[in-house]
Design a protein around this motif. Structure first.
Motif, short mmCIF file in Angstrom:
data_model
loop_
_atom_site.label_atom_id
_atom_site.label_comp_id
_atom_site.label_asym_id
_atom_site.label_seq_id
_atom_site.Cartn_x
_atom_site.Cartn_y
_atom_site.Cartn_z
N GLY A 165 -3.36 8.12 13.31
CA GLY A 165 -3.74 7.57 12.02
C GLY A 165 -2.55 7.27 11.11
O GLY A 165 -1.39 7.35 11.54
N HIS A 166 -2.87 6.93 9.88
CA HIS A 166 -1.83 6.65 8.88
C HIS A 166 -2.22 7.30 7.56
O HIS A 166 -2.13 6.67 6.51
N GLY A 167 -2.66 8.54 7.64
CA GLY A 167 -3.00 9.27 6.43
C GLY A 167 -4.48 9.28 6.10
O GLY A 167 -4.88 9.79 5.05
N GLN A 168 -5.33 8.77 6.97
CA GLN A 168 -6.77 8.68 6.66
C GLN A 168 -7.45 10.06 6.54
O GLN A 168 -7.06 11.02 7.20
N THR A 169 -8.48 10.08 5.72
CA THR A 169 -9.31 11.29 5.56
C THR A 169 -10.77 10.92 5.83
O THR A 169 -11.16 9.76 5.68
N VAL A 170 -11.56 11.94 6.17
CA VAL A 170 -12.99 11.74 6.38
C VAL A 170 -13.66 11.34 5.07
O VAL A 170 -14.60 10.53 5.03
N ASN A 171 -13.14 11.88 3.97
CA ASN A 171 -13.70 11.55 2.66
C ASN A 171 -13.58 10.05 2.34
O ASN A 171 -14.46 9.49 1.68
N ASP A 172 -12.50 9.40 2.82
CA ASP A 172 -12.35 7.95 2.63
C ASP A 172 -13.58 7.21 3.18
O ASP A 172 -14.02 6.20 2.62
N PHE A 173 -14.11 7.71 4.29
CA PHE A 173 -15.26 7.06 4.93
C PHE A 173 -16.56 7.50 4.27
O PHE A 173 -17.45 6.69 4.02
N ASN A 174 -16.67 8.82 4.00
CA ASN A 174 -17.93 9.31 3.40
C ASN A 174 -18.16 8.72 2.01
O ASN A 174 -19.29 8.49 1.60
#
Lengths: 431, 431
Positions: free
Chosen positions: B405-414
């Motif tokens: 990845g490049h810093g992604q979080t699950v919260n970005d998607f949720n």
């Protein structure tokens, strides 16, 4: 029926289920979805009974929450069934095709495992998810859920059985196990049960492994790590760690230990402390950590503890090698991440960390069947064989070899009359 | 070193072995082949000692034959190592590649299982085959061979260890277990041993399953069948049955029971009797069989017996369904064949017979890793999970998920900021 008779019935059904066409299975899934919708009020009434009794019995808050099966959860599982229906049939896929010689063709073809025994916690939605996954993959299933949810589980299993058998599934493919003594009996039935999938704590999985010679696909604790290498991009540290620790603390893919490269610890640790304390996370650390930031002391036990709570342990390590050693020693081979800008460092981390999921510059929380795009999830396996990490329909499959000849014998080849060609065949198995 | 220390050493070595490049592993295989050739006379002298002692101890003829490790067998295993060297490295193959979102790429990459414990019979060639298969697949190995072959096994293991470690393999990757008490200790080491592969009788495999909670890849008996459908081509019956029964009676893929369709029994049975009695095969049959040909009586026990000898049981069945039921009831899920000219009948047989290998119009003796073109064979598995049928290098592999990845979080998607794409990536894992 005794548990032995029921396991035998499931085995018999599994033979017919394995040969069932995709259309009948998908028709059964649709019938289940419709029937669940139709009998919504009965299901919710059954769950109300379980809920009321559990309140009387002073069940814990989180367990009560998982036991609740309301209109929203029901509509969630119905959506899940319709998504599952859309997935390709995992049965009958040609995985390898080799021409041994002219007119002697070998195919490796995916098929169901047979009979799966699943022991799961109190969530009634798990019963629907798991049994429909088994249906789609052509496996019979013996289900044992938490006794708190007995009424809910019974009506759900009845609906699934009725609707699916009416749609053409073989009688006996789904069996609900209700007593503890039946579960203990079930562990002995290795002739009729091919795989056990326990969903619960590490101790629970270990208990089953110790008490059954049926293969077990373990879904155990997650002691997950993030390692901050010395060149970690500071803008990535805070979002990843906050997400991995606090996005949903009760999940097994939540980070429990942070490892920090010694040469950057003075820069990184204050960032970590500010970010996590703002989220009410309790921090404990090793001596070197505590020389930099003022937090509680971590004991040896902390390094192998799955908190499943707003708590994180921190350790300063001399570098990549110590980080890898620490993870392989104290981790649970679940999910571990590195934050670095150096591709070679990431490569080494991902090669040497012996975990099901190894991540570079992203949150450990991505370790999940739905997020991976599998469409459905049995759970997350920490086993080293068969299926590892998030397990989708694939994990419920095995294969058989089909060899199609025209009268050939091994002696034809041993005598030199025929010669093995072993060339790849560019086609699917014709039968 | 104690057995626990040795298992831990093997585990440590397995981490480094998993990340080893293909060139070093192939260099080690070549070094082993050369060293075995160089030390030929010492190896044969060690085997002479084992052989002489076994004669004194009045070991059985077949066991003595398997124990013998002469120049021919040595040159056979050396050829085997050079073939193995030519096979593609099974480690690091991308099995699935999915873009979860831009710059968030998931790969399922093959990797070794870790530490394999193998318990094998007296054949010293098995030690060389199995340990080089483990080397090629990046697994550490704990080996326990028959005590009859103690001297031969010791010098072979020494040579393999020395030559491979000089070529760059991590110290500790191969360990020879010599005592029975060490084997029993080994069964308890589920933290450090990931898989047990016993090669022996059904009872032996069952004993291990009952006494260890380490996963077991069973290589058990073969109670194999051939079913003659009413339309079977008479020209195919004799060659296939003679080959399947007599080409090598000691093999697990030899046929033990012949099932004959009732409506063609009068035509087929005399052909079968003449062909097999010419090869000195003893025949026993059910009542209906004995009403047509004059042979001995089969008891209920015959249907589940692996004779491993010049003996065959025969049963007349009412048709395809009874044949399938008989095989699924009495067989060992190993290898079963049908002789028919009807594709639909063959399709049903191959779908409903729950065996690792299902054949149409060819001999059961083809069920073998070399004949299947796998280049090397661990054995033939009758397990229902992980690996089934002839097991090649693939059976020693599992996979891990690598997420880049490049810093992604699950919260970005949720939170809806990002959306899962789940599109197939047409590329191998870059690291």
């Amino acid at each position: 029926m005794t548990i032995i008779e029921r396991a035998k019935a499931a085995k018999r059904a599994s033979i017919r289920l394995a040969a069932l066409d995709s259309a009948t299975k998908d028709k059964a899934l649709e019938a289940i979805a419709i029937r669940l919708e139709e009998r919504k009020s009965e299901i919710i009434a059954a769950n109300d009974k379980d809920y009321a009794r559990s309140i009387e019995e002073k069940l814990d808050g989180p367990l009560l929450k998982r036991l609740r099966f309301d209109e929203e959860k029901l509509s969630g599982v119905i959506d899940g069934i319709r998504s599952l229906k859309k997935l390709a049939d995992p049965v009958g896929q040609t995985k390898l095709a080799t021409q041994l010689d002219n007119g002697l063709d070998l195919y490796r073809v995916s098929c169901p495992i047979g009979v799966i025994g699943i022991i799961f916690e109190s969530r009634p939605d798990a019963l629907v998810q798991i049994s429909t996954l088994c249906l789609k993959s052509g496996n019979s299933v013996l289900l044992k859920g938490g006794s708190e949810a007995a009424n809910t589980n019974r009506i759900l299993a009845d609906i699934i059985r009725e609707a699916s058998v009416e749609a053409g599934l073989p009688e006996g493919w789904i069996q609900l196990i209700e007593t503890r003594s039946d579960v203990n009996e079930m562990f002995k039935l290795s002739d009729d049960i091919d795989l056990l999938i326990p969903r619960g704590s590490n101790a629970f999985v270990k208990y089953i492994m110790d008490n059954s010679n049926i293969p077990v696909l373990g879904h155990a604790d997650g002691v997950c790590h993030i390692y901050l290498h010395e060149d970690a991009d500071e803008t990535k540290i805070e979002p990843i760690i906050v997400d991995a620790k606090t996005q949903y603390v009760a999940a097994c893919n939540t980070v429990e230990t942070l490892l920090v490269n010694e040469s950057a610890a003075k820069r990184f640790l204050p960032i970590v402390k500010a970010a996590l304390e703002a989220k009410q996370v309790e921090l404990v650390g090793c001596e070197k950590t505590r020389a930099i930031i003022d937090i509680g002391e971590a004991t040896e036990e902390d390094w192998s503890t799955e908190y499943v709570d707003y708590k994180l342990s921190i350790k300063v390590v001399s570098g990549l090698d110590e980080a890898i050693d620490h993870i392989n020693t104290y981790g649970s081979s679940h999910t571990d991440a590195i934050i670095t800008e150096d591709e070679e460092v990431a490569r080494k981390f991902m090669a040497l960390v012996d975990s099901a999921n190894v991540f570079w510059n992203c949150s450990t929380r991505f370790s999940d069947g739905f997020r991976y795009g599998f469409g459905a999830e049995v759970g997350i396996s920490t086993s080293k064989i068969h299926a590892r990490g998030p397990v989708g329909l694939d994990g419920l499959m095995i294969y058989k070899y089909k060899l199609i000849g025209h009268g050939q014998t091994v002696n034809d080849f041993n005598s030199g009359k025929l010669t093995y060609k072993h060339t790849a065949l560019g086609q699917n198995c014709p039968l």
